[in-house]
Write a protein that holds these residues in place. Structure first.
Motif, short mmCIF file in Angstrom:
data_model
loop_
_atom_site.label_atom_id
_atom_site.label_comp_id
_atom_site.label_asym_id
_atom_site.label_seq_id
_atom_site.Cartn_x
_atom_site.Cartn_y
_atom_site.Cartn_z
N MET A 121 50.99 43.15 64.95
CA MET A 121 49.79 42.90 66.05
C MET A 121 49.70 41.30 66.44
N SER A 122 50.43 40.40 65.53
CA SER A 122 50.60 38.98 65.75
C SER A 122 51.25 38.97 67.00
N VAL A 124 51.54 40.98 69.79
CA VAL A 124 50.75 41.17 70.98
C VAL A 124 49.59 40.31 71.19
N ILE A 125 48.99 39.64 70.05
CA ILE A 125 47.95 38.65 70.15
C ILE A 125 48.57 37.50 70.72
N ASN A 128 49.16 38.16 74.47
CA ASN A 128 47.96 38.49 75.28
C ASN A 128 47.12 36.96 75.42
N PRO A 223 45.15 43.40 72.08
CA PRO A 223 45.09 43.74 70.73
C PRO A 223 43.95 44.53 70.24
#
Length: 324
Positions: A121-122, A124-125, A128, A223
């Motif tokens: 997820m990091s 995607v974060i 974004n 995310p």
């Protein structure tokens, strides 16, 4: 249990009624907030308003803001969802968990999934957070970034844990209450009804989009949308709201724990839990592989669980029909 609303209400009407119950619960929440602020914190109306507008400038600001968040989420989201289930004549367990919990390890696996997912997820974060809107939305992008910067300042203030007591309060208010209240609303009511209205996958994706959009954080939409998808499929596969609640709580609580340990100097390599930078590939790659494996295992094991013991009536173009 008898309710005053027919169980055959169209799924769209159930969602609208949820909003109505949430609006009523908001009035109750305001009353509780002012009563608690004046009685519990000993503040006058003026002092309470000042603490709400500038919490950092008030000695009671931290406690007041935590109280407001806990009361608002608990009563408006959680209370609104529970009120809808009762109004339809369902017991809360029957409405939100039409399947019994297949095994205790489901909860542990859901929590483990959230931990395994974090490195992936990091990426995607980071993407974004650095995204840009088209040129004609330049002014909107400026406003959105300024709004998120202000929200980040408040978040840093609320996660300033100068004692173990503050951390414990934050675990309850920032991790536990949202995990329960938000799951009741977004998965337990909205997703459930969207699934009946459209289809399982469409329902999960629409509910995830609403879940992300309601937070009004444009540079964190993707995310949070992906998080909503994971929580949504966990609920879809398991049929038990406790599973998505366990995953949601783990996500929130682990982030708080990282902040708390960082503030206490437990990470000597300069780890910053508030950073939007992607983690190294040697963490991201295993994260992606383990996440895919866990999702597959959970989907297979949960789907193989016994069918739900209860059925619910819905009204469609084909007339009244029973659905899970």
């Amino acid at each position: 249990m008898k309710g005053f609303l027919p169980r055959t209400l169209h799924p769209g009407l159930q969602i609208l009624l949820l909003l109505g119950f949430m609006a009523l619960a908001l009035c109750v929440a305001y009353a509780v907030i002012f009563a608690w602020g004046m009685g519990g914190f000993g503040l006058s109306v003026g002092e309470l308003m000042a603490a709400l507008q500038n919490p950092a400038g008030s000695p009671a600001g931290w406690g007041v803001m935590m109280m407001v968040q806990g009361v608002t989420l608990g009563l408006v989201f959680g209370g609104g969802a529970l009120a809808l289930a009762s109004a339809l004549g369902y017991g809360w367990a029957a409405y939100f968990s039409p399947r019994r919990l297949g095994a205790g390890w489901w909860l542990l696996a859901a929590g483990a999934l959230m931990l395994v997912l974090m490195p992936l997820m990091s990426v995607v974060i980071a993407w974004n957070a650095g995204a840009h809107f088209p040129g004609f939305l330049h002014d909107f992008e400026g406003w959105a970034r300024a709004s998120e910067d202000r929200a980040a300042v408040l978040t840093k203030f609320l996660t300033r844990f100068n004692s173990g007591t503050r951390f414990a309060v934050a675990v309850v208010v920032v991790a536990l209450v949202p995990a329960v209240a938000e799951e009741l609303v977004f998965r337990g009511v909205i997703q459930k009804n969207l699934v009946r209205w459209f289809s399982p996958h469409v329902g999960v994706w629409l509910a995830a989009a609403i879940f992300s959009a309601i937070h009004v954080q444009f540079f964190g939409f993707v995310p949070r949308f992906l998080l909503g998808l994971v929580l949504g499929y966990l609920y879809l596969w398991s049929g038990n709201i406790l599973v998505s609640m366990a995953a949601h709580f783990t996500q929130n609580a682990f982030q708080l724990l990282l902040v708390y340990l960082t503030q206490r100097g437990q990470f000597g390599w300069g780890f910053d839990p508030d950073s939007n930078e992607a983690l190294p590939w040697w963490l991201v790659l295993p994260s992606g592989l383990l996440t895919a494996a866990l999702l597959y295992v959970l989907s297979q094991r949960m789907a193989a669980a016994p069918a739900p013991p209860t059925q619910m009536l819905t009204l469609s173009s084909e007339g009244v029909k029973r659905t899970v």
